[in-house]
Every structure is written in C-alpha cells, then in structure tokens.
Design an enzyme around this catalytic site. Structure first.
Site, PDB file in Angstrom:
ATOM      1  N   CYS A 118      10.059 -56.825  -0.039  1.00  0.00           N
ATOM      2  CA  CYS A 118       8.596 -56.669  -0.069  1.00  0.00           C
ATOM      3  C   CYS A 118       7.893 -57.863  -0.718  1.00  0.00           C
ATOM      4  CB  CYS A 118       8.220 -55.377  -0.799  1.00  0.00           C
ATOM      5  SG  CYS A 118       8.512 -55.470  -2.585  1.00  0.00           S
ATOM      6  N   ASP A 147      57.408 -44.619  -0.780  1.00  0.00           N
ATOM      7  CA  ASP A 147      56.218 -44.414   0.043  1.00  0.00           C
ATOM      8  C   ASP A 147      56.630 -43.924   1.432  1.00  0.00           C
ATOM      9  OD1 ASP A 147      53.616 -44.304   0.713  1.00  0.00           O
ATOM     10  OD2 ASP A 147      53.273 -46.471   0.757  1.00  0.00           O
TER      11      ASP A 147
END
Ligand code: IVH
Length: 471
Positions: free
Chosen positions: A432, A130
């Site tokens: 709601c 890496d």
C-alpha cells in the site's frame, strides 16, 4: 494465523482453531504415508506438526479431543486385506530431538520410578529402522499369521507375503507356545536401486525411497509380487508371549536372535544418558555406510520389570524414546527475496529458491527471518549480531527441522557470484506504499497503513473468519 505463531502466544480460540487445522493435516499425512505408501510431507515436517499439536494440548488440556492426533497411530487397515486384531496394541514411540530431551527422558523415568539421580539405570540403544513394522505370530513354533501395524489395534493380514521374506523363519525350535515377534521390514539401498532400475525398464512405478518400496512390496494383494522383492526384517520387540523371553530387553533380543531372527548388530547396553548420546553419535557417523535407511536411535529401559512398571501413555511406551536425527540440510541458490505483509503489518522476507529436495520434499520458499538477518551490517557499517549478509544470487543452506516452515540457515560466502546483489529492505509497504516503520528495539518493520493496506485487511479478515467463535 500463520503456521508458526509461538504456542505461548496463542489465545484459547486460536489454539482451538490451530488444533483443528493440525488434526486435518496430520490425518491427511497419516493416510498418505501409511495408507498409500506415498508421503506428501517429510518426516521432519510430520514430527513438527505433531509436536506443535502436543504443545498446544499441554497448554490447553481442556481442548484435547478424544480423537486428537496424539491418540492416533498409523492409518486404518486398507481395503482388500483381511484384518487382524493385535492381541496387544502396536504402538508408536515418543521422540527426542536433542540431548536435553534425552536427559529429560532419563529424569522423568527416574521420577516415575522413584529412583535417585545416581541409582543405576541401564538402557539399550539401537538404530531406528526406517521401514514398516510387522507383527509375526508363532504358535507351537509355526508362523500362523503376520500383520502390519494398521491403526495400532487392527492391522492388515500379510501372512503369505511375510512367508516370502528370507529373514522371517517359517518354524522355530524351542520357542514359547505363543510368541509374537515384532520388528521392521525394510529394503537395503542396493536392492532398492536394483528394483527401481528394473521398474524403470519395465515402465512401472519407481519408488521415492526404500521405505516406500518396502511398504509397497509387503502390502501387495498378490504375494508373488512380494516374493520377487528383496525384503528384510529386523526383530526388535514382541507382543503376546506365553512365557517371558528374558528379564531384560538385551537378553530378550539375544533370545530372538538365538531363535533365528535377524537382530540389529548395533544394539548396545548403555549405563547413562552420556553413554546413550555417545552411541547415538557413533551410529550417526556410520549412517551413510550402513546400506539401509535409519532415522534415529531408539532407547529402551533394559530391565523388563521396570518397563512393566512404567507402562504406556495412550500411543507410546514410557520406557522408550526415539532420538531422531536432525532434519536434512541442502544448499541451493537464492533467486529472489519477496516481502510478505502479515495481519499485524509485519514485513516478512521470503526467500525464493532454486527448488531443492530437503529430506524428501521439494522446497522453493523459505523464511529469511527479518531485515537484520539478511543485512549483516547496519546503515553505519556496523556489524549486526546474528546478521548473515545474504545477497540475491548467493548459495544458501536450507534447513527444515522442528518447524513447519523451511529456513535459510546459512550462506556460503566463498561461492558468492560477482553479480550477487545486496537486498535493500523496503522502507515503504510493498502492498500500500505506506511508511514501513521499525520501532527501536523491534526486529520487525511494520506497515503503518492499518486497514487501508489491502494485505493487512485481507489477513485480518482471514484471521477473523478463522476464529472458532465465528464458526
Ligand atoms: S520399538 C512400543 N525399536 O518406529 C513401541 N521401534 O516411531 C515398540 N521402529 O512403530 C517399538 N526401529 O515401526 C522400536 N529399533 C526399533 C525400531 C522401531 C524402527 C519403528 C516402529 C515403531 C516406530 C515408532
């Protein structure tokens, strides 16, 4: 449209919009990672975006653009550096994420070459370092230039910087007249810690990880700064060569080692996918004690004649694949559960977490899938299949692989505080107050409010204006 609508469920319009979104996210991520050495998303997130892009393009090949992220490698060479055109492109690697992908890699190579399942076919397996890749050009045994990958075609001239790296020989004996050696520049964990301590004391920039430190140290306009940073180099490939290095990958790497390059001691010849997987597991077990970062294992067809026959796709060789380690996991506390209402009225539970770093990115929200996943038991006390019994206050494991959205993957019941509270899944829509209904056989509870529900109307509007047709 959410990030994780399954590719199979996308309409063509949605797929087109999603490809556009992914192209934007991937180009931003490329610029941050390769251009600025400061990634904004984790490698696993990047891989997941790229994989999703590829899956959509496979399903709708007609939507693939010539500048698709599938055809992009790295980021353009930065301003300030002289540019070097690579004599052969510096490519990327395709990914394998599990054993099936590794077996598919072997199967597709055999198919391409017309080899029977039992015909001998050897691979090399070595750690995927890496760091950042570098191409070194030697002419008559002398190092003439060094270039970063850039966009794969044109890289940055970092010759003077590369000359300061101990693992990079200035001159080679008995080398081919033209030899381009490719490999990875990286920094060891010990050197990284010491560098960051020194940077901190001097009130200078502290690096997030060894890869960023290596990239930031090599890509310096002043080579004196590079010289003060302890960089290393592993050789694992080559570009232009005036004569072949060998007839196999293994022997070519051995040749580079004899010429004076550092090559990775964990490189191994494997005769089958089973052997590749066994070596992968062996390397994974040593990962924490290697002293430098690796993010997977690279498999390469050993016979260079076969490599040549297999050739390349637009940005990756057919003869190699990177078997990535799974994304990291982390444990943290679940602080609350919120319910989000989607376009179709689905109520989705979202975990609010004590922020935790997973694979280099801070995560504070994660999906909890659905009602049953959290509950563990139904209203009659019966056990729910795949139910985890997750309560607010619990220690949970966060997982982020193969998907853009982090997930709560597990709960540690042994650490459950007495105060942990069971979560009651709402039977009314939190937006709601309409009934939230769960149809038999459906894992999802849905708001029945339709367009009177503000969440649903906003999400539907968003969906509508996001459609390519509306553009
Ligand atoms: S072989 C044609 N071997 O991974 C491609 N690459 O994701 C030849 N990398 O660009 C690359 N370790 O920077 C190869 N052992 C390894 C590697 C390796 C790290 C990097 C390299 C490459 C990237 C692709």
């Amino acid at each position: 449209m959410s990030d994780n609508t399954p590719v199979d469920d996308l309409t063509k319009d949605q797929a087109q919009a999603e490809l556009k979104r992914l192209a934007l996210l991937l180009s931003r991520a490329n610029q941050a990672y390769h251009g600025a050495d400061a990634p904004e998303i984790s490698d696993a997130q990047y891989d997941a975006l790229k994989r999703r892009n590829l899956e959509i393009e496979r399903r709708f090949p007609e939507l693939e653009q010539s500048d698709s992220p599938t055809h992009v490698v790295g980021a353009p060479a930065a301003e300030g550096f002289r540019k070097i055109e690579h004599s052969l492109p510096m490519l990327s690697l395709g990914n394998a994420f599990d054993e099936d992908d590794v077996r598919d890699f072997d199967t597709s190579i055999r198919k391409y070459l017309g080899l029977k399942v039992d015909a001998p076919l050897a691979y090399t397996a070595e750690p995927k370092i890496d760091g950042l890749s570098l191409s070194l050009r030697y002419e008559d045994g002398k190092l003439v230039h060094a270039a970063t990958r850039g966009d794969g075609r044109i890289g940055e001239d970092v010759t003077e910087n590369a000359r300061t790296i101990k693992d990079i020989p200035e001159a080679l004996k008995n080398a081919p007249t033209v030899l381009e050696v490719r490999g990875e520049v990286y920094m060891s964990h010990m050197d990284f810690d010491a560098l960051n301590k020194a940077q901190k004391n001097a009130q200078k920039k502290v690096f997030a990880n060894p890869r960023n430190a290596a990239a930031g140290s090599l890509r310096q306009l002043d080579a004196k700064i590079t010289a003060s940073r302890p960089l290393r180099f592993f050789a694992y490939a080559w570009g232009q060569v005036s004569e072949p290095l060998a007839t196999t990958q293994n022997a070519a790497i051995e040749h580079l080692s004899e010429l004076g390059f550092s090559t990775n001691p964990l490189t191994k010849l494997c005769e089958s996918p089973d052997a590749l997987i066994a070596h992968y597991q062996d390397i994974e077990a040593q990962r924490a004690t290697l002293g430098y970062d690796i993010d997977g294992v690279v498999y390469k067809v050993n016979d260079l004649g076969l490599q040549a026959r297999l050739g390349f796709r637009s940005t990756t060789p057919r003869w190699a694949v990177a078997h990535k380690f799974p994304a990291e996991l982390a444990w943290t506390r679940l602080e609350a559960i919120d319910i989000q209402v989607g376009r179709t009225g689905a109520l989705s539970p979202v975990a609010r977490l004590m922020p935790v770093t997973v694979g280099g990115v801070v995560v504070s929200n994660a999906t909890l899938h659905n009602e049953d996943y959290i509950a563990g038991r139904d209203s009659t006390g019966g056990e729910i299949r795949d139910g985890k019994d997750i309560r607010i206050g619990d220690w949970v494991q966060v997982y982020r692989a193969g998907d853009v959205i982090p997930k709560v993957a597990d709960v540690d019941l042994s650490k459950r505080p007495k105060s942990a509270e069971a979560f009651v899944f709402p039977k009314l829509c939190p937006e709601c107050q309409s009934d939230a209904v769960r149809e038999p056989g459906d894992a999802v509870r849905r708001c029945s409010g339709g367009l009177i529900c503000p969440a649903q109307s906003v999400e539907r509007l968003k969906h509508f204006v996001s459609r390519a047709a509306f553009d």
